[in-house]
Design a protein around this motif. Structure first.
Motif, PDB file in Angstrom:
ATOM      1  N   GLU A 283       0.496  -1.570  -0.273  1.00  0.00           N
ATOM      2  CA  GLU A 283      -0.257   0.245   0.126  1.00  0.00           C
ATOM      3  C   GLU A 283       0.499   1.461  -0.220  1.00  0.00           C
ATOM      4  O   GLU A 283       0.728   2.270  -0.856  1.00  0.00           O
ATOM      5  CB  GLU A 283      -0.822   0.453   1.267  1.00  0.00           C
ATOM      6  N   LEU A 284       1.991   1.194   0.433  1.00  0.00           N
ATOM      7  CA  LEU A 284       2.862   2.583   0.736  1.00  0.00           C
ATOM      8  C   LEU A 284       3.992   2.507  -0.299  1.00  0.00           C
ATOM      9  O   LEU A 284       4.175   2.882  -0.458  1.00  0.00           O
ATOM     10  CB  LEU A 284       4.194   2.577   2.025  1.00  0.00           C
ATOM     11  N   GLY A 285       4.294   1.271  -1.183  1.00  0.00           N
ATOM     12  CA  GLY A 285       4.733   1.571  -1.884  1.00  0.00           C
ATOM     13  C   GLY A 285       6.793   1.410  -2.317  1.00  0.00           C
ATOM     14  O   GLY A 285       7.160   1.830  -2.021  1.00  0.00           O
ATOM     15  N   VAL A 286       7.138   0.356  -0.688  1.00  0.00           N
ATOM     16  CA  VAL A 286       8.138   0.160  -0.015  1.00  0.00           C
ATOM     17  C   VAL A 286       8.551  -0.949   0.156  1.00  0.00           C
ATOM     18  O   VAL A 286       7.417  -1.761  -0.007  1.00  0.00           O
ATOM     19  CB  VAL A 286       8.364   0.305   1.086  1.00  0.00           C
ATOM     20  N   SER A 287       9.618  -1.196   0.350  1.00  0.00           N
ATOM     21  CA  SER A 287       9.938  -2.965   0.410  1.00  0.00           C
ATOM     22  C   SER A 287       9.116  -3.196   1.810  1.00  0.00           C
ATOM     23  O   SER A 287       9.227  -2.872   2.846  1.00  0.00           O
ATOM     24  CB  SER A 287      11.435  -3.022   0.893  1.00  0.00           C
ATOM     25  N   TYR A 288       8.675  -5.033   1.669  1.00  0.00           N
ATOM     26  CA  TYR A 288       7.847  -5.822   2.943  1.00  0.00           C
ATOM     27  C   TYR A 288       9.853  -5.345   4.035  1.00  0.00           C
ATOM     28  O   TYR A 288       9.027  -5.238   5.265  1.00  0.00           O
ATOM     29  CB  TYR A 288       7.624  -7.018   2.530  1.00  0.00           C
ATOM     30  N   THR A 289      10.499  -5.252   3.984  1.00  0.00           N
ATOM     31  CA  THR A 289      11.876  -5.333   5.160  1.00  0.00           C
ATOM     32  C   THR A 289      12.063  -3.694   5.507  1.00  0.00           C
ATOM     33  O   THR A 289      11.596  -4.726   6.621  1.00  0.00           O
ATOM     34  CB  THR A 289      12.972  -5.504   4.423  1.00  0.00           C
ATOM     35  N   THR A 290      11.049  -3.235   4.895  1.00  0.00           N
ATOM     36  CA  THR A 290      10.740  -1.768   5.683  1.00  0.00           C
ATOM     37  C   THR A 290      10.133  -2.191   6.689  1.00  0.00           C
ATOM     38  O   THR A 290      10.674  -1.348   7.770  1.00  0.00           O
ATOM     39  CB  THR A 290      10.955  -0.746   4.501  1.00  0.00           C
ATOM     40  N   ILE A 291       8.999  -2.241   6.531  1.00  0.00           N
ATOM     41  CA  ILE A 291       7.720  -2.549   7.388  1.00  0.00           C
ATOM     42  C   ILE A 291       8.340  -3.978   8.205  1.00  0.00           C
ATOM     43  O   ILE A 291       8.047  -3.561   9.607  1.00  0.00           O
ATOM     44  CB  ILE A 291       6.811  -2.808   6.730  1.00  0.00           C
ATOM     45  N   LEU A 292       8.935  -4.947   7.915  1.00  0.00           N
ATOM     46  CA  LEU A 292       9.041  -6.466   8.757  1.00  0.00           C
ATOM     47  C   LEU A 292      10.311  -5.637  10.313  1.00  0.00           C
ATOM     48  O   LEU A 292      10.488  -5.396  10.659  1.00  0.00           O
ATOM     49  CB  LEU A 292       9.450  -7.191   8.079  1.00  0.00           C
ATOM     50  N   SER A 293      11.749  -4.527   9.769  1.00  0.00           N
ATOM     51  CA  SER A 293      12.166  -3.685  10.508  1.00  0.00           C
ATOM     52  C   SER A 293      11.514  -2.880  11.950  1.00  0.00           C
ATOM     53  O   SER A 293      11.835  -2.999  12.533  1.00  0.00           O
ATOM     54  CB  SER A 293      13.366  -3.631   9.715  1.00  0.00           C
ATOM     55  N   ARG A 294      10.584  -2.825  11.667  1.00  0.00           N
ATOM     56  CA  ARG A 294      10.061  -1.407  12.130  1.00  0.00           C
ATOM     57  C   ARG A 294       8.922  -2.628  13.493  1.00  0.00           C
ATOM     58  O   ARG A 294       8.966  -2.258  14.663  1.00  0.00           O
ATOM     59  CB  ARG A 294       9.011  -0.713  11.589  1.00  0.00           C
ATOM     60  N   ILE A 295       8.915  -3.241  13.186  1.00  0.00           N
ATOM     61  CA  ILE A 295       7.787  -4.488  13.371  1.00  0.00           C
ATOM     62  C   ILE A 295       8.160  -5.239  14.687  1.00  0.00           C
ATOM     63  O   ILE A 295       7.629  -5.133  15.793  1.00  0.00           O
ATOM     64  CB  ILE A 295       7.078  -5.021  12.581  1.00  0.00           C
ATOM     65  N   LEU A 296       9.637  -5.601  14.565  1.00  0.00           N
ATOM     66  CA  LEU A 296      10.869  -6.371  15.304  1.00  0.00           C
ATOM     67  C   LEU A 296      11.256  -5.089  15.999  1.00  0.00           C
ATOM     68  O   LEU A 296      11.696  -5.570  17.148  1.00  0.00           O
ATOM     69  CB  LEU A 296      12.007  -6.842  14.461  1.00  0.00           C
ATOM     70  N   TYR A 297      12.081  -3.898  15.191  1.00  0.00           N
ATOM     71  CA  TYR A 297      11.984  -2.581  16.940  1.00  0.00           C
ATOM     72  C   TYR A 297      11.601  -2.581  17.910  1.00  0.00           C
ATOM     73  O   TYR A 297      11.871  -2.332  18.468  1.00  0.00           O
ATOM     74  CB  TYR A 297      12.692  -1.893  15.547  1.00  0.00           C
ATOM     75  N   PHE A 298       9.763  -2.270  17.291  1.00  0.00           N
ATOM     76  CA  PHE A 298       8.771  -1.850  17.951  1.00  0.00           C
ATOM     77  C   PHE A 298       8.513  -3.194  19.236  1.00  0.00           C
ATOM     78  O   PHE A 298       7.659  -3.119  20.008  1.00  0.00           O
ATOM     79  CB  PHE A 298       7.291  -1.781  17.328  1.00  0.00           C
TER      80      PHE A 298
END
Length: 260
Positions: free
Chosen positions: A77-92
């Protein structure tokens, strides 16, 4: 060997080994190790949060937890790599959801397709079909085009396929009771220390089998070569049934690594 988060952290961060060195140590590919590092959120450099919308903890919590979207859906939906979102999920510190944990209908629930989209959906569901002949009895049959392209040999029914197999059966010499085979199997077991050598298995089971890397039916001259054998647990051995040639390259590399 079971690859744990603690093990990877010690090897990658504390000892400073590269991905290639870790992969060689555990007999896995570099791609597998990188995937596990991503999944566990292990980094050599500290992660930094920016000012993008997906860096907002509250916004991402609403999308990932409250709306129950998968991280790949959010990324698309945001047009970014899935690792970008995954890394923030892990960070939080949120749990990474598996395929079964995600509400697949959430992104479109309550929305209606446009008429143009409905037309495209109808067209894709009207599968193209082709008339061909049965490989065994030459009877005329109708097949979906994609199935026809996927297989060179098409049969009109299961009974016809079984008849073809019976008429073209290749009889293989049963060597399992011979002294030469038993000696070969024992030498393979001793070399592998009676443990399964399939990458990523880690089984400690003694219910094992000596697997011929190059099938003895097609390569009879290799059937008693020690380099052509590898120890597999019953579960991993069953995975190779009918697909032996797909595993040849990988298993040969494993045996060569043990011999070095």
């Amino acid at each position: 060997m079971i690859i744990t988060k603690k093990y990877l952290y010690r090897k990658y961060v504390v000892e400073g080994l590269s991905v290639k060195e870790i992969a060689e140590e555990v007999n896995l590919t570099k791609h597998s190790i990188r995937g596990k590092l991503r999944r566990f959120g292990i980094r050599k450099k500290p992660f930094k949060i920016g000012n993008e919308i997906y860096d907002n903890r509250d916004w991402l919590y609403h999308q990932y937890v409250e709306l129950n979207k998968g991280y790949t859906v959010i990324a698309k939906e945001l047009g970014v790599s899935y690792t970008t979102i995954l890394s923030r999920i892990l960070y939080f510190g949120w749990k990474v959801k598996g395929h079964k944990d995600i509400d697949k209908g959430a992104p479109r629930r309550g929305k209606k397709h446009k008429e143009v989209s409905l037309i495209k959906i109808r067209e894709t569901r009207q599968r193209k079909r082709i008339i061909t002949s049965c490989f065994h009895c030459q009877k005329s049959i109708e097949l979906v085009l994609s199935i026809y392209k996927r297989s060179e040999n098409s049969f009109c029914n299961r009974d016809c396929f079984i008849s073809y197999l019976k008429e073209n059966r290749v009889i293989c010499e049963d060597i399992t009771d011979s002294a030469a085979y038993k000696e070969w199997r024992l030498r393979v077991y001793k070399r592998d220390r009676y443990r399964c050598k399939m990458p990523g298995c880690g089984s400690q089971s003694r219910d094992i089998a000596a697997h011929h890397i190059y099938p003895k039916k097609k390569y009879p001259e290799k059937k008693y070569e020690i380099s052509n054998g590898i120890t597999l647990c019953r579960s991993c051995h069953e995975k190779t049934y009918g697909k032996e040639e797909q595993f040849i390259e990988m298993l040969v590399r494993i045996v060569q690594t043990m011999s070095d």
